[in-house]
Design a protein around this motif. Structure first.
Motif, mmCIF file in Angstrom:
data_model
loop_
_atom_site.group_PDB
_atom_site.id
_atom_site.type_symbol
_atom_site.label_atom_id
_atom_site.label_comp_id
_atom_site.label_asym_id
_atom_site.label_seq_id
_atom_site.Cartn_x
_atom_site.Cartn_y
_atom_site.Cartn_z
ATOM 1 N N LEU A 1 0.831 -1.200 0.000
ATOM 2 C CA LEU A 1 0.000 0.000 0.000
ATOM 3 C C LEU A 1 0.869 1.255 0.000
ATOM 4 C CD1 LEU A 1 -2.945 1.048 0.171
ATOM 5 C CD2 LEU A 1 -2.661 1.088 2.667
ATOM 6 N N LEU A 2 0.651 2.130 -0.984
ATOM 7 C CA LEU A 2 1.386 3.390 -1.074
ATOM 8 C C LEU A 2 0.605 4.554 -0.490
ATOM 9 C CD1 LEU A 2 2.828 3.169 -4.717
ATOM 10 C CD2 LEU A 2 4.077 2.855 -2.573
ATOM 11 N N GLY A 3 -0.712 4.508 -0.606
ATOM 12 C CA GLY A 3 -1.520 5.610 -0.105
ATOM 13 C C GLY A 3 -2.996 5.282 -0.150
ATOM 14 N N GLN A 4 -3.763 6.001 0.662
ATOM 15 C CA GLN A 4 -5.205 5.811 0.721
ATOM 16 C C GLN A 4 -5.893 7.120 0.360
ATOM 17 O OE1 GLN A 4 -4.872 4.250 4.888
ATOM 18 N NE2 GLN A 4 -6.256 2.660 4.138
ATOM 19 N N THR B 1 -9.863 9.105 -1.158
ATOM 20 C CA THR B 1 -11.314 9.087 -1.064
ATOM 21 C C THR B 1 -11.936 8.054 -1.995
ATOM 22 O OG1 THR B 1 -11.252 11.456 -0.572
ATOM 23 C CG2 THR B 1 -13.374 10.524 -1.221
ATOM 24 N N ILE B 2 -11.364 7.893 -3.179
ATOM 25 C CA ILE B 2 -11.993 7.006 -4.161
ATOM 26 C C ILE B 2 -11.314 5.648 -4.254
ATOM 27 C CG2 ILE B 2 -12.782 8.965 -5.525
ATOM 28 C CD1 ILE B 2 -10.526 8.415 -7.475
ATOM 29 N N GLY B 3 -10.249 5.441 -3.505
ATOM 30 C CA GLY B 3 -9.583 4.148 -3.536
ATOM 31 C C GLY B 3 -8.139 4.239 -3.089
ATOM 32 N N ASN B 4 -7.491 3.090 -3.012
ATOM 33 C CA ASN B 4 -6.102 3.012 -2.545
ATOM 34 C C ASN B 4 -5.129 2.884 -3.711
ATOM 35 O OD1 ASN B 4 -7.154 3.052 0.039
ATOM 36 N ND2 ASN B 4 -7.097 0.821 0.266
ATOM 37 N N VAL B 5 -3.868 3.216 -3.443
ATOM 38 C CA VAL B 5 -2.813 3.100 -4.442
ATOM 39 C C VAL B 5 -1.795 2.076 -3.952
ATOM 40 C CG1 VAL B 5 -1.025 4.302 -5.749
ATOM 41 C CG2 VAL B 5 -3.138 5.497 -5.143
ATOM 42 N N TYR B 6 -1.417 1.150 -4.840
ATOM 43 C CA TYR B 6 -0.513 0.062 -4.474
ATOM 44 C C TYR B 6 0.727 0.085 -5.363
ATOM 45 C CZ TYR B 6 -4.600 -1.788 -2.034
ATOM 46 O OH TYR B 6 -5.682 -1.941 -1.208
ATOM 47 N N LYS B 7 1.813 -0.426 -4.813
ATOM 48 C CA LYS B 7 3.051 -0.588 -5.561
ATOM 49 C C LYS B 7 3.050 -1.968 -6.208
ATOM 50 C CE LYS B 7 8.100 -0.436 -4.963
ATOM 51 N NZ LYS B 7 9.200 -0.204 -3.973
ATOM 52 N N ALA B 8 3.203 -1.992 -7.529
ATOM 53 C CA ALA B 8 3.226 -3.262 -8.266
ATOM 54 C C ALA B 8 4.641 -3.500 -8.781
ATOM 55 C CB ALA B 8 2.241 -3.223 -9.428
ATOM 56 N N LYS B 9 5.262 -4.573 -8.332
ATOM 57 C CA LYS B 9 6.631 -4.881 -8.749
ATOM 58 C C LYS B 9 6.638 -6.198 -9.508
ATOM 59 C CE LYS B 9 11.393 -4.909 -7.117
ATOM 60 N NZ LYS B 9 12.309 -4.678 -5.979
ATOM 61 N N TYR B 10 7.146 -6.144 -10.744
ATOM 62 C CA TYR B 10 7.179 -7.322 -11.603
ATOM 63 C C TYR B 10 8.527 -8.042 -11.499
ATOM 64 C CZ TYR B 10 2.809 -5.864 -13.772
ATOM 65 O OH TYR B 10 1.497 -5.526 -13.988
ATOM 66 N N ALA B 11 8.539 -9.253 -11.980
ATOM 67 C CA ALA B 11 9.747 -10.083 -11.876
ATOM 68 C C ALA B 11 10.926 -9.484 -12.624
ATOM 69 C CB ALA B 11 9.458 -11.498 -12.402
ATOM 70 N N ASP B 12 10.638 -8.740 -13.697
ATOM 71 C CA ASP B 12 11.740 -8.147 -14.469
ATOM 72 C C ASP B 12 12.242 -6.840 -13.868
ATOM 73 O OD1 ASP B 12 9.662 -6.443 -14.980
ATOM 74 O OD2 ASP B 12 9.678 -6.680 -17.161
ATOM 75 N N GLY B 13 11.714 -6.481 -12.691
ATOM 76 C CA GLY B 13 12.172 -5.276 -12.009
ATOM 77 C C GLY B 13 11.316 -4.053 -12.259
ATOM 78 N N LYS B 14 10.398 -4.131 -13.206
ATOM 79 C CA LYS B 14 9.535 -2.987 -13.507
ATOM 80 C C LYS B 14 8.621 -2.702 -12.319
ATOM 81 C CE LYS B 14 6.183 -3.634 -16.439
ATOM 82 N NZ LYS B 14 5.459 -3.844 -17.706
ATOM 83 N N LYS C 1 -3.775 2.404 -8.991
ATOM 84 C CA LYS C 1 -4.877 3.004 -8.232
ATOM 85 C C LYS C 1 -6.101 2.104 -8.371
ATOM 86 C CE LYS C 1 -6.995 7.486 -7.347
ATOM 87 N NZ LYS C 1 -6.151 7.843 -6.198
ATOM 88 N N LYS C 2 -6.540 1.567 -7.259
ATOM 89 C CA LYS C 2 -7.668 0.630 -7.241
ATOM 90 C C LYS C 2 -8.925 1.412 -6.830
ATOM 91 C CE LYS C 2 -8.967 -3.844 -5.185
ATOM 92 N NZ LYS C 2 -10.088 -3.483 -4.294
ATOM 93 N N LEU D 1 -9.009 -0.497 -12.278
ATOM 94 C CA LEU D 1 -7.659 -0.107 -11.872
ATOM 95 C C LEU D 1 -7.042 0.843 -12.892
ATOM 96 C CD1 LEU D 1 -6.456 -3.729 -11.036
ATOM 97 C CD2 LEU D 1 -7.454 -2.092 -9.447
ATOM 98 N N LEU D 2 -6.360 1.859 -12.375
ATOM 99 C CA LEU D 2 -5.605 2.784 -13.215
ATOM 100 C C LEU D 2 -4.123 2.579 -12.928
ATOM 101 C CD1 LEU D 2 -7.748 6.014 -12.699
ATOM 102 C CD2 LEU D 2 -7.814 4.456 -14.655
ATOM 103 N N ILE D 3 -3.313 2.469 -13.966
ATOM 104 C CA ILE D 3 -1.885 2.158 -13.790
ATOM 105 C C ILE D 3 -1.054 3.365 -14.213
ATOM 106 C CG2 ILE D 3 0.031 0.731 -14.570
ATOM 107 C CD1 ILE D 3 -3.498 -0.669 -14.492
ATOM 108 N N TYR D 4 -0.191 3.813 -13.308
ATOM 109 C CA TYR D 4 0.659 4.971 -13.550
ATOM 110 C C TYR D 4 2.131 4.588 -13.345
ATOM 111 C CZ TYR D 4 -3.623 7.755 -12.940
ATOM 112 O OH TYR D 4 -4.881 8.286 -13.050
ATOM 113 N N GLU D 5 3.012 5.461 -13.812
ATOM 114 C CA GLU D 5 4.439 5.298 -13.546
ATOM 115 C C GLU D 5 4.695 5.481 -12.054
ATOM 116 O OE1 GLU D 5 8.747 7.197 -14.985
ATOM 117 O OE2 GLU D 5 6.850 8.120 -15.590
#
Length: 684
Positions: free
Chosen positions: A392-395, A397-410, A415-416, A459-463
């Motif tokens: 969890l990166l942040g909470q 009003t409209i949902g939480n933001v999570y850190k997504a880490k992939y196997a290749d390091g990306k 935002k959920k 879900l919205l995906i950002y850098e």
């Protein structure tokens, strides 16, 4: 004993020297940050991520004078990472060479302000050329070649009268050469080959060039006569006009006026004749247009009158950021009926297609695919540990933001959105939302990379921005490990203001943010700001809890009262946070100081009180004139009456004047304003 005396004396002298040698602490801190930003490379022997004495010890590539760092030469060492965010503290640097490495990201807005030799060639830098270069009046050598720089050149050359060599070749730079190129009165070598520059090169005609390479661009027109006589000229791979140049062209490009030199009158006559012909052609075209319009169906090529009035047809102007940047939203010129035989204006991109624009007036399901990547829910769940609290990166009003880490390091930020916040909870509404956000493009706006729309998941995906939010930086971090200098604060304010100006003035239709706060200003590796939650105002139509305590403008008693001027107020509160280091509302403070605006507003024009309000972590290191101007902007933004708050375009202009151009007086530790070498007044 006598024979050991020289050894003992040498040891004693070494101890004395070590005790005396202590590099300026601003320089030490800047090199510590640079070392960390370069991923702490082992090849930089002697360097440290904390403390140390670069001038007293042997730090690779570092040279000093009077305990201040004057040169950094780290070319061709296989370095990775970025240049960090504190280079402007290196106020004694005259030579800075980081060429032939693998450095990435944008070139930092803040660079050593007194540098004479700047070489960042043969890396992987992206983005535009920072506007701060325009203030580096001592610059003699500039090499940014063989990177991945893009966008247009802004008018940044007006004060670079000492620059003698400039290499911008092998990038993706575009647009016309700026008018200020004429000010490069010492320029002898200019390499612009293998870019996408266009227009003429007449602005170079009067420069003392000896070596000019403009090969493989999109330049057009005629080559000025003076340039044909220089020692080395390479011009292939462009669209030069054939045949003789128009009468007087060389003379016009080589003099300051068309009269007063031989051939001047003839030039004026020719221009008058050409102007007459153009007017006549336009008159005939207008008559034909009127006849065609009378005979044709009014709805065959145009949308209805109401739609055409609402649609902005004005091309966007390129800006610098830091000032305003050239990565702007796309726009489409109104199409001309084929029967006219005319081509539409050569604007390269579109904002809305005609169909999309009509759909905005009368909403209906859109069949156009969303222009961003669709991510798999399974992959996102794996990358976030099924949206676990550990990611969890942040909470919000409209949902939480999570850190997504992939196997290749990306690493991504996800935002959920709580499904209950979507009207009806349908995929159609969500895809319309995604399509709208995907059209927002600005270097200071968190750009949407993708989305995921599956039952019960939107879900919205950002850098991912490695330095988190401005709120965390100001209120949760260690001021010594993550210092926010004064000029960094001004730069964050200016970048955010540019983002809001883009939403308000350059988007069509205008976009109101409704959720401007420090927690929604994300900071990248160089502490450049990226405004998040843009395009999500639809979620705040039925709730008054869109902003944290202290950010809401007085008129916002209900969401329907929210306007662009309400955004201005919220931005003013963010500026107050940057100024004071305080939260917008802090119940731990005495009652009279809990509301930041109520406490600070009456003191913004009192210079003595203002100094007492400044964030203590700055330790007095700020230029007084810049501080005063910054406070003036805040006072305008947080006025209680919306109509008295300035538009964001004026805020940007005012903050532009606050951009840091001072050095730090090393001995007194106080800010001193710098003046350029010409007769202009102080920058502030």
């Amino acid at each position: 004993m006598a024979r050991y005396l020289p050894v003992l004396l040498a040891v004693a002298l070494g101890l004395v020297f070590s005790a005396l040698a202590e590099t300026d602490q601003d320089d030490v801190s800047a090199l510590n940050v640079l070392f960390l930003s370069l991923n702490s490379p082992p090849q930089l022997t002697g360097w440290s991520s904390s403390g140390g004495d670069p001038c007293g010890e042997d730090w690779k590539g570092v040279k000093c004078s009077d305990l201040s760092v004057t040169e950094i030469s780290l070319a061709d060492l296989g370095l990775t990472g970025s240049l960090g965010y504190q280079l402007s503290s290196l106020t004694s640097i005259t030579y800075f060479d980081m060429s032939k490495n693998n450095l990435r990201g944008n070139i930092p807005y803040q660079l050593p302000p007194k540098v004479e030799h700047l070489n960042l060639a043969e890396n992987a830098f992206t983005g535009g050329i920072p506007y701060s270069i325009s203030q580096m009046t001592d610059l003699k050598y500039l090499n940014l070649g063989k990177n991945q720089l893009n966008g247009q050149l802004n008018d940044i050359f007006g004060k670079l009268t000492r620059l003698s060599e400039m290499y911008l070749s092998f990038n993706q730079l575009s647009g016309n050469l700026p008018h200020s190129s004429q000010s490069l009165k010492s320029l002898k070598v200019l390499h612009l080959q293998n870019n996408q520059f266009s227009g003429s090169i007449n602005v170079l005609a009067n420069l003392p060039l000896e070596d000019l390479n403009v090969e493989n661009n999109q330049f057009s027109g005629w080559i000025p006569k003076k340039l044909k006589n220089i020692d080395t000229l390479q011009i292939g791979g462009n669209s030069w006009s054939s045949g003789p140049a128009p009468p007087g062209m060389d003379k016009a490009s080589n003099t300051d006026s068309h009269t007063g030199k031989k051939g001047g009158k003839q030039s004026v006559v020719n221009e008058a004749v050409i102007a007459g012909i153009v007017i006549a052609v336009l008159a005939v075209a207008l008559i034909l247009l009127a006849l065609i319009k009378r005979r044709s169906s009014p709805s065959s090529h145009y949308i209805d009158d109401q739609s055409s009035q609402n649609k902005s047809l004005t091309p966007l102007v390129s800006h610098e950021l830091g000032l305003k940047d050239s990565s702007l939203i796309d726009i489409k010129a109104l199409q001309t009926p084929p029967s006219m035989g005319l081509k539409p204006p050569p604007v390269p991109h579109i904002l809305f297609s005609d169909t999309e624009f009509v759909n905005k007036l009368s909403p209906k399901p859109s069949t156009k695919p969303v222009s961003v990547t669709a991510y798999s829910l399974v992959d996102l769940q794996a990358a976030t540990g099924s949206f676990s609290t550990s990611c969890l990166l942040g909470q919000g009003t409209i949902g939480n933001v999570y850190k997504a880490k992939y196997a290749d390091g990306k690493v991504l930020a996800v935002k959920k959105i709580d499904v209950i916040n979507l009207s009806g909870g349908t995929s159609y509404d969500f895809l319309e939302l995604v399509s709208g956000i995907s059209k927002l493009h600005h270097p200071n706006i968190a750009e949407l990379l993708g989305y995921c729309s599956e039952p019960q998941y939107h879900l919205l995906i950002y850098e991912f921005q490695m330095n988190g939010s401005l709120h965390d930086f100001l209120h949760l971090s260690d001021e010594y490990s993550k210092p926010l200098t004064w000029d960094t604060r001004v730069r964050i304010a200016l970048g955010t203001a540019c983002a809001v100006e883009y939403l308000h003035d350059l988007c069509s239709p205008s976009v109101i943010h409704k959720n401007i706060k420090a927690a929604n200003i994300l900071l990248d590796a160089e502490l450049n700001p990226h405004l998040s939650d843009c395009g999500l105002a639809v979620f705040y139509q039925d709730t008054s809890e869109n902003l944290g305590a202290g950010y809401n403008a007085p008129e916002c008693t209900k969401p329907s009262a929210y306007t662009m001027k309400s955004d201005i107020y919220s931005f003013g509160v963010v500026m107050l946070e940057l100024l004071t280091g305080r939260k917008p509302f802090d119940s731990s403070k005495p009652i009279m100081e809990q509301s930041l605006v109520r406490w600070a507003a009456p003191q913004l024009h009192d210079i003595n009180a203002l100094r007492q309000m400044v964030d203590p972590s700055l330790r007095g290191l700020y230029p007084p004139k810049s501080l005063s101007r910054f406070a003036d902007v805040i006072a305008l933004c947080i006025q209680s009456e919306p109509e008295f708050r300035p538009p964001m375009s004026e805020v940007v202009q005012s903050l532009d004047q606050c951009v840091q151009r001072t050095g730090i007086d090393k001995k007194s530790g106080r800010s001193t304003s710098c003046r350029s070498d010409d007769s202009e007044s102080s920058y502030y």
